[in-house]
Structure formats: C-alpha cells, structure tokens
Design a protein around this motif. Structure first.
Motif, PDB file in Angstrom:
ATOM      1  N   GLU A 119       0.835  -1.212   0.000  1.00 13.89           N
ATOM      2  CA  GLU A 119       0.000   0.000   0.000  1.00 13.89           C
ATOM      3  C   GLU A 119       0.865   1.256   0.000  1.00 13.89           C
ATOM      4  N   GLU A 121       2.495   1.695  -3.483  1.00 15.63           N
ATOM      5  CA  GLU A 121       1.538   2.098  -4.525  1.00 15.63           C
ATOM      6  C   GLU A 121       0.953   3.479  -4.264  1.00 15.63           C
ATOM      7  N   ALA A 122       1.097   3.994  -3.041  1.00 16.68           N
ATOM      8  CA  ALA A 122       0.632   5.345  -2.728  1.00 16.68           C
ATOM      9  C   ALA A 122       1.695   6.397  -3.043  1.00 16.68           C
ATOM     10  N   ASP A 123       2.944   5.972  -3.212  1.00 21.97           N
ATOM     11  CA  ASP A 123       3.997   6.921  -3.575  1.00 21.97           C
ATOM     12  C   ASP A 123       3.644   7.518  -4.937  1.00 21.97           C
ATOM     13  N   ALA A 148       2.747   5.380  -8.241  1.00 19.56           N
ATOM     14  CA  ALA A 148       1.347   5.422  -8.670  1.00 19.56           C
ATOM     15  C   ALA A 148       1.250   5.908 -10.114  1.00 19.56           C
ATOM     16  N   LYS A 149       2.031   6.910 -10.462  1.00 21.54           N
ATOM     17  CA  LYS A 149       2.035   7.433 -11.838  1.00 21.54           C
ATOM     18  C   LYS A 149       2.505   6.362 -12.813  1.00 21.54           C
ATOM     19  N   ALA A 193      -0.125   3.683 -13.270  1.00 22.74           N
ATOM     20  CA  ALA A 193      -1.265   4.162 -14.049  1.00 22.74           C
ATOM     21  C   ALA A 193      -0.946   4.271 -15.536  1.00 22.74           C
TER      22      ALA A 193
END
Length: 153
Positions: free
Chosen positions: A133, A136-138, A142-143, A146
């Motif tokens: 978590e 993936e929140a960094d 995350a960019k 995506a």
C-alpha cells in the motif's frame, strides 16, 4: 561480462549516484540485504520452478506443482518476516527510510514478478500488505502504475 556489468550498474553504481541506498554504509548494507533476499526468491523459486511451466509453457506442469508453489510461498513468508524485522527496527515508513529506495523497489518488483505463482503475495503478511500500500501510494510509483502498458502475464 555484460551481465555482470549490468548488474553492477543496476545494483551499485546508479543507485548510489541517485541517492537510493541510504546515507551511510550500514544503510547501504541493509539495502543490499533486501535486494539479495528478493533476488533469491525470484532466482531460486519463481524462474526455475514456476515460470517455465506457468508462464512460458516451455515445460509441462510438474507433478508436484502444488508443492513447488507452496515452497515458494513459504520462502516468501520467511523473506517478508526478515525484511519486516529490518523495517521495524528502523522505524521508518518504508524499509530503510521514509522514501522508497533501492531495497523497496527491488522487493516490490520481485513481489509483483512472483505474483504469477503466489497471487496473494502482496497481502501474504500484514506487513507485506502495508508495504505494498505504501509503495503504490507513492506518487512516482502510482504514476508509473497508471501509465504503464498492461502486462501479458
């Protein structure tokens, strides 16, 4: 020569240059420890025992496939518990520091790679779930997640 050179650049030279291995020799050693443990899971279990039949279909599934998958899962539990002990002792958001470094990136990538044989890997332990978590929140990760193309695996 090329493989050794590439490994040196990937694990040693560039991470130091980019400030991804900590602030001192102790932190650098901790990063190396996590990288080696991650590589061991990939090179000892995932590639020779799982990917050949589950992904590449280059060999038939072995008769003991479930045993191989369970052994890989048990190895990951040991590695994750060990890495958790390092992280807990450091008291930081990630394993070594408060931002992702070499150790965190290697561990996260190895866990994603090994999900083929162990889909529950990112949540295998409470610490692994929190680690995933956080990664993936960094914003940078995350960019990337995506924008990257979908994998065929």
């Amino acid at each position: 020569m090329v493989c050794c050179h590439s490994q040196m650049l990937l694990q040693d030279m560039w991470p130091k240059k980019l400030g991804l291995v900590g602030n001192d020799l102790w932190e650098e050693a901790l990063h190396d420890t996590v990288v080696e443990a991650s590589q061991d899971c990939v090179n000892t279990y995932a590639v020779p025992n799982i990917y050949s039949w589950k992904v590449f279909k280059s060999t038939p599934a072995p008769e003991n496939a479930s045993e191989l998958l369970e052994a890989a899962k048990n190895k990951w539990v040991k590695v994750l518990n060990y890495v958790e002990s390092i992280a807990t002792g450091r008291g930081k958001k990630y394993i070594i520091g408060d931002t992702p470094g070499l150790a965190e990136c290697w561990l996260y990538a190895a866990m994603q790679f090994c999900k083929v044989g162990c889909p529950e890997l990112p949540g295998l332990t409470p610490w692994a779930k929190k680690f995933t978590e956080n990664m993936e929140a960094d914003p940078r990760i995350a960019k990337h997640l995506a924008e990257r193309p979908e994998s065929n695996l």
